[in-house]
Motif scaffolding. Sequence first.
Motif, PDB file in Angstrom:
ATOM      1  N   VAL A   1       0.742  -1.208  -0.109  1.00 50.66           N
ATOM      2  CA  VAL A   1       0.053   0.053   0.164  1.00 50.66           C
ATOM      3  C   VAL A   1       0.778   1.323  -0.072  1.00 50.66           C
ATOM      4  O   VAL A   1       0.541   2.179  -0.673  1.00 50.66           O
ATOM      5  N   THR A   2       2.122   1.396   0.818  1.00 49.84           N
ATOM      6  CA  THR A   2       3.118   2.375   0.893  1.00 49.84           C
ATOM      7  C   THR A   2       3.501   2.303  -0.645  1.00 49.84           C
ATOM      8  O   THR A   2       3.846   3.782  -0.739  1.00 49.84           O
ATOM      9  N   THR A   3       3.853   1.592  -1.194  1.00 45.82           N
ATOM     10  CA  THR A   3       4.689   1.708  -2.563  1.00 45.82           C
ATOM     11  C   THR A   3       3.529   2.258  -3.536  1.00 45.82           C
ATOM     12  O   THR A   3       3.993   2.986  -4.525  1.00 45.82           O
ATOM     13  N   MET A   4       2.418   1.978  -3.328  1.00 42.68           N
ATOM     14  CA  MET A   4       1.247   2.153  -4.324  1.00 42.68           C
ATOM     15  C   MET A   4       0.652   3.443  -4.265  1.00 42.68           C
ATOM     16  O   MET A   4       0.057   3.967  -5.185  1.00 42.68           O
ATOM     17  N   ALA A   5       0.854   4.158  -2.975  1.00 43.45           N
ATOM     18  CA  ALA A   5       0.174   5.202  -2.589  1.00 43.45           C
ATOM     19  C   ALA A   5       0.371   6.560  -3.468  1.00 43.45           C
ATOM     20  O   ALA A   5      -0.367   7.566  -3.879  1.00 43.45           O
ATOM     21  N   PRO A   6       1.657   6.740  -4.031  1.00 43.49           N
ATOM     22  CA  PRO A   6       2.191   7.814  -4.747  1.00 43.49           C
ATOM     23  C   PRO A   6       1.597   7.723  -6.055  1.00 43.49           C
ATOM     24  O   PRO A   6       1.301   8.675  -6.784  1.00 43.49           O
ATOM     25  N   LEU A   7       1.116   6.515  -6.656  1.00 39.31           N
ATOM     26  CA  LEU A   7       0.540   6.565  -7.818  1.00 39.31           C
ATOM     27  C   LEU A   7      -0.879   7.033  -7.959  1.00 39.31           C
ATOM     28  O   LEU A   7      -1.099   7.341  -9.192  1.00 39.31           O
ATOM     29  N   ALA A   8      -1.372   7.412  -6.929  1.00 37.72           N
ATOM     30  CA  ALA A   8      -2.683   8.020  -6.881  1.00 37.72           C
ATOM     31  C   ALA A   8      -2.582   9.532  -7.831  1.00 37.72           C
ATOM     32  O   ALA A   8      -3.610   9.927  -7.908  1.00 37.72           O
ATOM     33  N   THR A   9      -1.530   9.888  -7.766  1.00 34.67           N
ATOM     34  CA  THR A   9      -1.180  11.311  -8.421  1.00 34.67           C
ATOM     35  C   THR A   9      -0.688  11.156  -9.799  1.00 34.67           C
ATOM     36  O   THR A   9      -0.472  12.403 -10.471  1.00 34.67           O
ATOM     37  N   ASP A  10      -0.438   9.902 -10.062  1.00 35.93           N
ATOM     38  CA  ASP A  10       0.089   9.836 -11.496  1.00 35.93           C
ATOM     39  C   ASP A  10      -0.937  10.009 -12.581  1.00 35.93           C
ATOM     40  O   ASP A  10      -2.150   9.276 -12.316  1.00 35.93           O
ATOM     41  N   PRO A  11      -1.011  10.870 -13.427  1.00 38.57           N
ATOM     42  CA  PRO A  11      -1.795  11.202 -14.359  1.00 38.57           C
ATOM     43  C   PRO A  11      -2.318   9.943 -15.076  1.00 38.57           C
ATOM     44  O   PRO A  11      -3.473   9.590 -15.549  1.00 38.57           O
ATOM     45  N   ALA A  12      -1.316   9.019 -15.666  1.00 34.63           N
ATOM     46  CA  ALA A  12      -1.733   7.697 -16.349  1.00 34.63           C
ATOM     47  C   ALA A  12      -2.466   6.888 -15.838  1.00 34.63           C
ATOM     48  O   ALA A  12      -3.591   6.323 -16.134  1.00 34.63           O
TER      49      ALA A  12
END
Length: 295
Positions: A41-52
């Motif tokens: 979950v910590t690894t995937m959290a920053p992807l919430a702001t990835d446009p793609a």
Amino acid sequence: MSSRLRNALSAVLIALSCLLLPFGALAAWAAYGLADTGRYVTTMAPLATDPAVRDVVTDTVGAGILHEVPVGGPMRPFVRDAVRSFARTPAFRTAWDAGNRALHDAVLTALRDDGEHVVTVDLAPVAAQVKRQLTDDHVPLAGRIPVEHTRVAILPPRDLDRLRKGYDVLEVAGFWLPVTAAALAVTGIAVAACRRRALTATALGTALGGTFLGLAVAVGRRLTLADLPDPAHRPAAGAIYDALTETLRTVSWLLAAVGLTVALGCWLTGRYGHLMRARRPPAADPAQQPTRVQA
């Protein structure tokens, strides 16, 4: 044991150690990195702001909602715009973390159980937030959007048996492969006739193993993206792959850097010792020493 036999045994042990090293790092990453829900979950959290990634989530959630809504064309633009707008809010990041936690828990539960069922993740929390936003914006018929059955299939039953076997192997290999590689390296250095050379060989093999691991991660990324049926999802899949394999890339660079540093240190100390021995004056021969005549 002769020096030649000791060196041969040392070379075999060090070669096996360096061969197991990248596989041990890969198994440990899968067993202790991917299999840990909190780290995932910590690894995937920053992807919430990835446009793609946001675009893919918007399309998936919007399609899931529209599939359940008994309304045609006039509703679709409102739903997609609402989902797209919601994907830029802090509430979406909360829902993203909750969805990833639910996904990871569902996959782990399926891998550890013996049941044969489709592994799904429930998108109801995200759909509920979208419904609430549509209702607040007074969009017609927004209150009729059902959210309790918005689920997306992740793993079909036919893949579970193969994945369970692989998961069981990873749990064992993730611990024993690194331990075995370290034990073989220490033993190979200890039995060598020249331990400095053995340490240099181990360091170079470690650097080579780190380079091989980094190359494997890069090739895996290329193959993963090439196998996607929808080319439009490749940017999002690449971002997810990069986030999940960031630890592996760091480990590969660390192994290469440490191995080359240790090898360079061994070479420098060997050169320094050689120079010191060359500058040391030779010991005098007692037979050529002049004898003192006593009166």
